[in-house]
Design a protein around this motif. Structure first.
Motif, PDB file in Angstrom:
ATOM      1  N   ARG A   1      49.117  35.863  29.161  1.00 43.97           N
ATOM      2  CA  ARG A   1      48.106  34.917  29.608  1.00 43.97           C
ATOM      3  C   ARG A   1      47.088  35.638  30.471  1.00 43.97           C
ATOM      4  NH1 ARG A   1      53.225  31.663  31.444  1.00 43.97           N
ATOM      5  NH2 ARG A   1      53.475  33.740  32.271  1.00 43.97           N
ATOM      6  N   ILE A   2      45.891  35.046  30.526  1.00 42.60           N
ATOM      7  CA  ILE A   2      44.884  35.488  31.493  1.00 42.60           C
ATOM      8  C   ILE A   2      44.715  34.341  32.476  1.00 42.60           C
ATOM      9  CG2 ILE A   2      42.445  36.010  31.870  1.00 42.60           C
ATOM     10  CD1 ILE A   2      42.444  37.432  29.184  1.00 42.60           C
ATOM     11  N   PHE A   3      44.813  34.671  33.754  1.00 41.47           N
ATOM     12  CA  PHE A   3      44.648  33.705  34.829  1.00 41.47           C
ATOM     13  C   PHE A   3      43.288  33.969  35.455  1.00 41.47           C
ATOM     14  CE2 PHE A   3      49.066  35.088  34.533  1.00 41.47           C
ATOM     15  CZ  PHE A   3      49.694  33.893  34.203  1.00 41.47           C
ATOM     16  N   ALA A   4      42.513  32.935  35.657  1.00 42.09           N
ATOM     17  CA  ALA A   4      41.177  33.092  36.235  1.00 42.09           C
ATOM     18  C   ALA A   4      40.981  32.083  37.359  1.00 42.09           C
ATOM     19  CB  ALA A   4      40.108  32.908  35.166  1.00 42.09           C
ATOM     20  N   ASN A   5      40.673  32.606  38.541  1.00 40.42           N
ATOM     21  CA  ASN A   5      40.389  31.754  39.688  1.00 40.42           C
ATOM     22  C   ASN A   5      38.968  31.238  39.528  1.00 40.42           C
ATOM     23  OD1 ASN A   5      39.197  31.076  42.299  1.00 40.42           O
ATOM     24  ND2 ASN A   5      41.155  31.726  43.155  1.00 40.42           N
ATOM     25  N   PRO A   6      38.779  29.928  39.403  1.00 45.00           N
ATOM     26  CA  PRO A   6      37.441  29.408  39.127  1.00 45.00           C
ATOM     27  C   PRO A   6      36.444  29.667  40.256  1.00 45.00           C
ATOM     28  CG  PRO A   6      38.961  27.616  39.585  1.00 45.00           C
ATOM     29  CD  PRO A   6      39.782  28.865  39.497  1.00 45.00           C
ATOM     30  N   GLU A   7      36.887  29.560  41.498  1.00 45.93           N
ATOM     31  CA  GLU A   7      35.963  29.770  42.620  1.00 45.93           C
ATOM     32  C   GLU A   7      35.406  31.191  42.606  1.00 45.93           C
ATOM     33  OE1 GLU A   7      36.011  29.795  47.470  1.00 45.93           O
ATOM     34  OE2 GLU A   7      37.346  28.409  46.437  1.00 45.93           O
ATOM     35  N   TYR A   8      36.294  32.171  42.429  1.00 46.05           N
ATOM     36  CA  TYR A   8      35.835  33.556  42.390  1.00 46.05           C
ATOM     37  C   TYR A   8      34.961  33.798  41.154  1.00 46.05           C
ATOM     38  CZ  TYR A   8      35.619  38.516  41.638  1.00 46.05           C
ATOM     39  OH  TYR A   8      35.144  39.775  41.387  1.00 46.05           O
ATOM     40  N   CYS A   9      35.470  33.413  40.011  1.00 54.12           N
ATOM     41  CA  CYS A   9      34.757  33.718  38.763  1.00 54.12           C
ATOM     42  C   CYS A   9      33.391  33.050  38.701  1.00 54.12           C
ATOM     43  CB  CYS A   9      35.604  33.334  37.561  1.00 54.12           C
ATOM     44  SG  CYS A   9      37.089  34.363  37.380  1.00 54.12           S
ATOM     45  N   LEU A  10      33.301  31.816  39.163  1.00 48.49           N
ATOM     46  CA  LEU A  10      32.015  31.129  39.130  1.00 48.49           C
ATOM     47  C   LEU A  10      31.034  31.690  40.153  1.00 48.49           C
ATOM     48  CD1 LEU A  10      33.219  27.478  38.497  1.00 48.49           C
ATOM     49  CD2 LEU A  10      31.966  28.966  36.901  1.00 48.49           C
TER      50      LEU A  10
END
Length: 199
Positions: free
Chosen positions: A69-78
């Motif tokens: 899986r790839i986990f992505a933190n929305p706050e950081y990524c956005l």
């Protein structure tokens, strides 16, 4: 990223417009890659994409992968420019495609991840993707294997990237968190590909 124990927080709620847009964007990165980067796209299509702030009791401060899986933190990524988000996701895909979770062996997780980040970021740079200044990417490692880079940085660790906090544990680049008995695929590698946390 520093491992912080405790119970796993639920995935970031997908009820806000920005977060739902980000989940859609993650899916579109994979689709777009089919035309532009078919090798990476084929690997990416096999990975589940999760928008979350933690997984399995480990924080996801930027982005990470466990090999499935790839986990992505929305706050950081956005907070990143869109073109950098694309690079970040492909960076995580490259960890999987290059078998980093299986090749680490008994090597120090923190330094192994940095070595892998150097190699991945040079590959992505050569493919035309923008590499932010605070990611590990040095020309002196061009053409080196991850194992060779690791051997070098064990004896001469790189300084933390310019935006790293003073205290240990920023983040791709990666979460540490190997516990005795972890199997490949159980650990999380990833995050900001330039500021991994010490174990």
């Amino acid at each position: 990223m520093m491992q912080r124990g405790g119970a796993s927080a639920p995935p970031f709620p997908l009820n806000t417009g920005d977060t739902m847009d980000f989940q859609t964007e993650l899916e579109s990165i994979r689709i777009k890659a089919l035309d532009e980067q078919p090798f990476w796209a084929l690997v990416a299509m096999k990975l589940e994409l999760l928008v979350c702030t933690s997984h399995g009791g480990r924080p996801v401060e930027t982005a990470a992968t466990d090999g499935r899986r790839i986990f992505a933190n929305p706050e950081y990524c956005l907070s990143l420019p869109k073109y950098t988000r694309h690079t970040l996701i492909l960076h995580e895909v490259a960890h999987v495609a290059l078998g980093h979770q299986f090749r680490r062996g008994n090597r120090d997780h923190y330094l192994w991840n940095i070595a892998c980040d150097y190699v991945i970021n040079l590959l992505l740079k050569d493919a035309g993707f923008p590499i932010p200044d605070d990611w590990y990417c040095e020309e002196k490692y061009r053409g080196w294997s991850e194992e060779k880079v690791f051997g070098r940085i064990v004896s001469d660790p790189p300084p933390p990237p310019p935006d790293s906090p003073d205290e240990p544990g920023d983040e791709p680049g990666d979460e540490s968190g190997d516990e005795p008995g972890d199997e490949p695929g159980d650990e999380i590698d990833g995050g900001k590909p330039g500021a991994p946390a010490p174990p």
